[in-house]
Design a protein around this motif. Structure first.
Motif, short mmCIF file in Angstrom:
data_model
loop_
_atom_site.label_atom_id
_atom_site.label_comp_id
_atom_site.label_asym_id
_atom_site.label_seq_id
_atom_site.Cartn_x
_atom_site.Cartn_y
_atom_site.Cartn_z
N ASP A 27 0.84 -1.19 0.00
CA ASP A 27 0.00 0.00 0.00
C ASP A 27 0.88 1.25 0.00
N ALA A 28 0.59 2.15 -0.91
CA ALA A 28 1.31 3.43 -0.98
C ALA A 28 0.29 4.57 -1.08
N SER A 29 -0.81 4.42 -0.40
CA SER A 29 -1.92 5.37 -0.51
C SER A 29 -1.59 6.73 0.05
N SER A 30 -2.25 7.72 -0.52
CA SER A 30 -2.17 9.08 0.00
C SER A 30 -3.54 9.43 0.57
N MET A 31 -3.74 10.68 0.89
CA MET A 31 -4.97 11.07 1.56
C MET A 31 -6.22 10.80 0.72
N PHE A 32 -6.19 11.09 -0.56
CA PHE A 32 -7.39 10.98 -1.39
C PHE A 32 -7.30 9.89 -2.46
N THR A 33 -6.20 9.18 -2.51
CA THR A 33 -6.01 8.18 -3.55
C THR A 33 -5.48 6.89 -2.93
N VAL A 34 -6.14 5.77 -3.28
CA VAL A 34 -5.64 4.46 -2.88
C VAL A 34 -4.64 4.02 -3.94
N LYS A 35 -3.43 3.67 -3.51
CA LYS A 35 -2.38 3.25 -4.43
C LYS A 35 -1.80 1.93 -3.94
N THR A 36 -1.71 0.96 -4.83
CA THR A 36 -1.12 -0.32 -4.48
C THR A 36 -0.19 -0.78 -5.59
N PHE A 37 0.73 -1.66 -5.24
CA PHE A 37 1.54 -2.36 -6.23
C PHE A 37 1.77 -3.77 -5.72
N ILE A 38 2.13 -4.66 -6.62
CA ILE A 38 2.27 -6.07 -6.30
C ILE A 38 3.74 -6.47 -6.44
N GLU A 39 4.25 -7.11 -5.41
CA GLU A 39 5.61 -7.64 -5.44
C GLU A 39 5.57 -9.16 -5.45
N LEU A 40 6.43 -9.77 -6.25
CA LEU A 40 6.59 -11.21 -6.24
C LEU A 40 7.96 -11.52 -5.68
N LYS A 41 7.99 -12.33 -4.61
CA LYS A 41 9.24 -12.66 -3.93
C LYS A 41 9.48 -14.17 -4.02
N ASN A 42 10.75 -14.55 -4.06
CA ASN A 42 11.08 -15.97 -4.03
C ASN A 42 11.15 -16.45 -2.58
N CYS A 43 11.56 -17.70 -2.39
CA CYS A 43 11.58 -18.27 -1.04
C CYS A 43 12.65 -17.65 -0.15
N HIS A 44 13.58 -16.94 -0.72
CA HIS A 44 14.63 -16.28 0.05
C HIS A 44 14.30 -14.82 0.35
N GLY A 45 13.11 -14.37 -0.06
CA GLY A 45 12.68 -13.00 0.21
C GLY A 45 13.16 -11.99 -0.81
N LYS A 46 13.79 -12.44 -1.88
CA LYS A 46 14.27 -11.52 -2.91
C LYS A 46 13.11 -11.13 -3.83
N VAL A 47 12.94 -9.84 -4.05
CA VAL A 47 11.88 -9.35 -4.93
C VAL A 47 12.30 -9.61 -6.38
N LEU A 48 11.51 -10.42 -7.08
CA LEU A 48 11.81 -10.76 -8.47
C LEU A 48 11.03 -9.89 -9.45
N TYR A 49 9.91 -9.36 -9.02
CA TYR A 49 9.07 -8.58 -9.93
C TYR A 49 8.26 -7.59 -9.11
N THR A 50 8.11 -6.40 -9.62
CA THR A 50 7.26 -5.39 -9.00
C THR A 50 6.39 -4.78 -10.08
N SER A 51 5.09 -4.78 -9.84
CA SER A 51 4.17 -4.18 -10.82
C SER A 51 4.28 -2.66 -10.73
N LYS A 52 3.66 -2.01 -11.68
CA LYS A 52 3.53 -0.55 -11.59
C LYS A 52 2.42 -0.23 -10.61
N MET A 53 2.33 1.02 -10.24
CA MET A 53 1.35 1.47 -9.26
C MET A 53 -0.06 1.41 -9.83
N GLY A 54 -0.97 0.82 -9.05
CA GLY A 54 -2.39 0.85 -9.38
C GLY A 54 -3.06 1.89 -8.51
#
Length: 146
Positions: A87-114
């Motif tokens: 969640d990266a929301s501000s006061m008037f806008t809900v903002k989210t992005f999706i992260e995909l992590k492997n079993c070691h916690g490394k972020v392999l992919y990050t979507s753009k902001m929705g």
């Protein structure tokens, strides 16, 4: 000489861009937490179930964190990715992005902001998650046993 140098430079750049694209085909499953950090209760605003649904449409076998996992996944958690909605929301806008992590916690992919300007939390989070998922057009998947 300049043509050869330019060709080599373009070849080098395209090879480096291609090599940075992670290969998701070796991951058979995705695990979606049943509660994300930005909500207070399990599956609040149906954020987890919506994320599971969207990844299932993409072709993954998806499980919520509280579901019974198949035996091969219980034995080896590294055959699954973990999908986390941030969640990266501000006061008037809900903002989210999706992260995909492997079993070691490394972020392999990050979507753009929705983003969503809906006033209700449930509609706002659902729209923002769908919009973030729509930015994952470059995210290709088909499981292949290596």
């Amino acid at each position: 000489m300049i043509k050869k140098t330019t060709f080599f430079l373009i070849l080098l750049i395209s090879a480096s861009i291609y090599s940075q694209q992670p290969n998701f085909d070796k991951y058979q499953y995705i695990i979606v937490p049943d509660k994300f950090d930005f909500v207070k209760t399990t599956n609040e605003y149906q954020t987890s179930s919506l994320t599971k649904f969207l990844f299932r449409k993409k072709g993954f076998q998806v499980f919520l964190g509280n579901e019974k996992l198949p035996q091969d996944l219980q034995d080896n958690r590294c055959i699954a990715l973990q999908a986390i909605v941030k969640d990266a929301s501000s006061m008037f806008t809900v903002k989210t992005f999706i992260e995909l992590k492997n079993c070691h916690g490394k972020v392999l992919y990050t979507s753009k902001m929705g983003k969503s300007k809906e006033k209700g939390y449930q509609k706002g989070y659902q729209e923002a998650i769908r919009n973030a998922f729509d930015t994952m057009a470059d995210f290709e998947y088909s499981y292949s046993l290596e």
